[in-house]
Design a protein around this motif. Structure first.
Motif, PDB file in Angstrom:
ATOM      1  N   GLN A 162       0.597 -11.167  -3.590  1.00 11.88           N
ATOM      2  CA  GLN A 162       1.675 -10.883  -2.631  1.00 11.88           C
ATOM      3  C   GLN A 162       2.663  -9.862  -3.199  1.00 11.88           C
ATOM      4  N   TYR A 163       2.970 -10.018  -4.469  1.00 14.74           N
ATOM      5  CA  TYR A 163       3.905  -9.102  -5.134  1.00 14.74           C
ATOM      6  C   TYR A 163       3.366  -7.677  -5.116  1.00 14.74           C
ATOM      7  N   PHE A 164       2.096  -7.521  -5.475  1.00 16.42           N
ATOM      8  CA  PHE A 164       1.469  -6.200  -5.454  1.00 16.42           C
ATOM      9  C   PHE A 164       1.405  -5.633  -4.031  1.00 16.42           C
ATOM     10  N   ASP A 165       0.972  -6.468  -3.097  1.00 13.89           N
ATOM     11  CA  ASP A 165       0.797  -5.994  -1.719  1.00 13.89           C
ATOM     12  C   ASP A 165       2.128  -5.577  -1.086  1.00 13.89           C
ATOM     13  N   ASP A 166       3.179  -6.326  -1.361  1.00 15.24           N
ATOM     14  CA  ASP A 166       4.481  -5.983  -0.805  1.00 15.24           C
ATOM     15  C   ASP A 166       4.963  -4.634  -1.337  1.00 15.24           C
ATOM     16  N   ARG A 167       4.730  -4.385  -2.625  1.00 15.94           N
ATOM     17  CA  ARG A 167       5.129  -3.089  -3.183  1.00 15.94           C
ATOM     18  C   ARG A 167       4.356  -1.958  -2.518  1.00 15.94           C
ATOM     19  N   ALA A 168       3.056  -2.122  -2.359  1.00  8.10           N
ATOM     20  CA  ALA A 168       2.229  -1.070  -1.763  1.00  8.10           C
ATOM     21  C   ALA A 168       2.642  -0.788  -0.324  1.00  8.10           C
ATOM     22  N   ALA A 169       2.849  -1.865   0.458  1.00  6.55           N
ATOM     23  CA  ALA A 169       3.205  -1.696   1.867  1.00  6.55           C
ATOM     24  C   ALA A 169       4.599  -1.096   2.029  1.00  6.55           C
ATOM     25  N   TRP A 170       5.479  -1.280   1.038  1.00  5.82           N
ATOM     26  CA  TRP A 170       6.825  -0.708   1.075  1.00  5.82           C
ATOM     27  C   TRP A 170       6.829   0.746   0.623  1.00  5.82           C
ATOM     28  N   ALA A 171       6.051   1.062  -0.420  1.00  4.08           N
ATOM     29  CA  ALA A 171       6.085   2.410  -0.994  1.00  4.08           C
ATOM     30  C   ALA A 171       5.333   3.435  -0.160  1.00  4.08           C
ATOM     31  N   ALA A 172       4.253   3.027   0.512  1.00  6.66           N
ATOM     32  CA  ALA A 172       3.450   3.995   1.270  1.00  6.66           C
ATOM     33  C   ALA A 172       4.254   4.711   2.353  1.00  6.66           C
ATOM     34  N   PRO A 173       5.042   4.029   3.191  1.00  5.30           N
ATOM     35  CA  PRO A 173       5.851   4.757   4.170  1.00  5.30           C
ATOM     36  C   PRO A 173       6.897   5.658   3.524  1.00  5.30           C
ATOM     37  N   ASN A 174       7.374   5.278   2.338  1.00  5.79           N
ATOM     38  CA  ASN A 174       8.348   6.124   1.652  1.00  5.79           C
ATOM     39  C   ASN A 174       7.757   7.477   1.295  1.00  5.79           C
ATOM     40  N   ARG A 175       6.470   7.500   1.004  1.00  7.87           N
ATOM     41  CA  ARG A 175       5.809   8.783   0.717  1.00  7.87           C
ATOM     42  C   ARG A 175       5.795   9.673   1.957  1.00  7.87           C
ATOM     43  N   ILE A 176       5.590   9.058   3.104  1.00  8.08           N
ATOM     44  CA  ILE A 176       5.610   9.833   4.347  1.00  8.08           C
ATOM     45  C   ILE A 176       7.026  10.320   4.629  1.00  8.08           C
ATOM     46  N   ARG A 177       8.013   9.463   4.400  1.00  5.13           N
ATOM     47  CA  ARG A 177       9.415   9.875   4.596  1.00  5.13           C
ATOM     48  C   ARG A 177       9.755  11.055   3.695  1.00  5.13           C
TER      49      ARG A 177
END
Length: 438
Positions: A302-317
Motif C-alpha cells: 500500500q505504501y509503495f502503491d500510494d507513492r506511485a499513484a501520487w507521483a505519476a500525475p505530478n509528472r504530468i503537471r
C-alpha cells in the motif's frame, strides 16, 4: 542439465542515508519520483534478510542500477549488503548501469542539494569485482560485460549496455562479436546459455516501443541475434515494470525477456527464477517484505502503491507547467475535471462507474497498474471503454502522429498499442508464469 533456481533482484537504487535524505529539497525532488529514496537502504536490508533465510537457493543476480545516482558512499554501503549475502553462502552476480556512475550525485539536506563524492565508470570494475567479474570465464574490459558458469552446464552472459561515451542502452556489433565467441564456446562445451542486461531487450508494453530509452537500441536486431544463436532468455530491469514478453526472429527462433520491477517502490517485487531445462523457465514474483519505516499503518504494498499513484500525475503537471494560456487551461482541466465533466466537453458517454472519478486520480492509478504487470484494463472494463472512446474521438490526431512516427514506411497502430498497454492480452501472467523457450 539440472534445474537451476536463483533470485532475481533489479533496480535496488540504494542510497546511503548519511549523505542526507530529509527536508524540503528531498520533498521537492520526490514529488515526481514513483520509487523511494530515503527508505531504500531499509528496503534492501529487509529483502536480503528474506533471501538469506532461504537455505535452498544459493544464487542472487542483480542486473544494474545498484545505487541511486552513483554516490561513492552508496556503493560502499551496498557492497557491504552484497557481502552479507556472500557470507550467508550466496553466490552473487551483478552488473552496473547508468545510475551507478555520475559526475554530479547529491544528498538532500534541509532546503539544499549537497554535492557528494561521485563514482566513475572505471571505478565500478574494482568495486564489484568480487560479484561476477572474479568468477568470469571471459570479460569484455571495455564494457565490463562477462560470461560466467553459474551452475553446472549453465552459463550466463552479463551484458553491460551502460558504459562510457554514447553507449548507454546499446549492445553494439563489437560486443555482439565478443558474445558470439562466448556462446559458441559454451555450446561446444554442452552448456545452456541465458543472458542478463539492464535495459529490456523486448519493450515491456507495446507503447514503450516508441520510447527510445525504454528498451535496448536496435532491440529487434539484438533479440534476433541472440535467438538465432541459441540464447532464448534474457532477464532485465530498468523500466521498473513487471513484464514477460516473447519475440520471434525472422528465422522463427523464440526469445523471451523477463523484466522485473524496481525493488524500492511500486510494484516492489523481486523474483525467484527456475530454469527447469533447456525448454522452459518459471518466474515467481515475491513482494518486498515489511521493512523498518513509519508507513502510516499501511502495508509495504500500500505504501509503495500510494507513492506511485501520487507521483505519476505530478509528472504530468510538471510537463504542463508554463505561463501560456493553453498550458494553464490544460492544467486546470487535468487537476479539477471528473470524467463526467470531460465527457460533456468532448460529447462522450462515460461509464457510470467513472463519472465521479477525477481524471488526475485516474492517471495515477493507470500508471501504477501498468507497472504492476497483468494490466487489468481489458475489453469490457469501464476503464477500457472510456479510453477506447477517447482514442476514437482523437483519431485524426492519432493519424497525424502515426505518420510522423512511421519508419521505413511502416506506421504504428497507436490505438492498438495503447489499448494493449493498459490491458494484458498476452495469454500469460507478467508476474507468475512458466514460459516455453522454444
Amino acid at each position: 542439465m539440472q534445474p537451476f533456481k536463483f533470485y532475481l533482484v533489479t533496480d535496488t537504487h540504494y542510497f546511503e542515508p548519511s549523505l542526507g535524505c530529509s527536508g524540503k529539497a528531498l520533498d521537492d525532488y520526490m514529488k515526481n519520483e514513483m520509487y523511494c529514496l530515503a527508505e531504500s537502504s531499509k528496503i534492501v536490508k529487509a529483502t536480503f534478510d528474506e533471501i538469506i533465510k532461504d537455505s535452498e537457493t544459493d544464487t542472487v543476480i542483480i542486473p544494474g542500477d545498484l545505487s541511486k545516482d552513483g554516490e561513492k558512499q552508496s556503493h560502499i554501503s551496498f557492497v557491504k549488503e552484497l557481502n552479507r549475502l556472500k557470507d550467508a553462502g550466496k553466490k552473487v552476480y551483478v552488473i552496473t548501469a547508468g545510475h551507478d556512475y555520475n559526475d554530479h550525485p547529491r544528498g538532500y539536506v534541509g532546503e539544499e542539494y549537497v554535492p557528494v563524492e561521485p563514482t566513475t565508470f572505471d571505478e565500478l570494475y574494482d568495486l564489484y569485482y568480487d560479484f561476477g567479474l572474479a568468477q568470469a570465464l571471459s570479460v569484455d574490459k571495455e564494457t565490463h560485460s562477462y560470461i560466467v558458469e553459474v551452475a553446472p552446464k549453465i552459463r550466463m552472459i552479463a551484458f553491460n549496455c551502460d558504459s562510457k561515451g554514447d553507449t548507454k542502452g546499446r549492445i553494439d556489433d563489437r560486443l555482439l562479436s565478443w558474445a558470439k565467441e562466448q556462446i559458441d564456446k559454451a555450446k561446444a562445451d554442452g552448456c545452456f546459455v541465458f543472458c542478463i542486461n539492464h535495459y529490456p531487450i523486448i519493450p515491456s508494453v507495446p507503447v514503450f516501443d516508441l520510447i527510445g530509452d525504454a528498451h535496448i537500441k536496435d532491440w529487434r536486431k539484438v533479440a534476433s541475434f541472440l535467438a538465432d544463436n541459441g540464447v532464448n532468455l534474457a532477464l532485465t530491469g530498468h523500466m521498473h515494470i513487471q513484464s514477460i514478453n516473447e519475440f520471434y526472429s525472422e528465422n522463427g527462433n523464440k526469445f523471451v525477456d523477463i523484466c522485473t520491477s524496481v525493488l524500492v517502490g511500486s510494484p516492489g517485487k523481486y523474483r525467484k527464477i527456475t530454469i527447469n531445462d533447456e525448454n522452459t523457465v518459471t518466474a515467481e514474483s515475491i513482494n518486498v517484505p515489511e521493512f523498518d519505516w513509519d508507513k502510516g499503518g499501511r502495508t509495504t504494498e500500500q505504501y509503495f502503491d500510494d507513492r506511485a499513484a501520487w507521483a505519476a500525475p505530478n509528472r504530468i503537471r510538471r510537463a504542463l507547467s508554463g505561463d501560456s494560456f493553453i498550458k494553464k487551461k490544460a492544467t486546470k482541466i487535468f487537476n479539477t475535471n471528473t470524467f463526467a465533466q470531460l465527457g460533456r466537453k468532448l460529447c462522450l458517454k462515460v461509464p457510470d462507474e467513472l463519472k465521479n472519478k477525477k481524471f488526475a486520480d485516474f492517471t495515477g492509478e493507470l500508471a501504477r497498474d501498468i507497472f504492476k504487470g497483468d494490466q487489468p484494463y481489458v475489453k469490457g472494463t469501464p476503464e477500457y471503454e472510456i479510453i477506447a472512446r477517447f482514442l476514437k474521438r482523437f483519431k485524426p490526431v492519432l493519424k497525424i502522429a502515426e505518420n510522423k512516427l512511421a519508419k521505413d514506411g511502416v506506421k504504428p497502430d497507436l490505438t492498438s498499442m495503447l489499448l494493449n498497454t493498459i490491458g494484458n492480452n498476452k495469454g500469460w501472467s507478467d508476474n507468475d508464469a512458466t514460459i516455453s523457450l522454444k
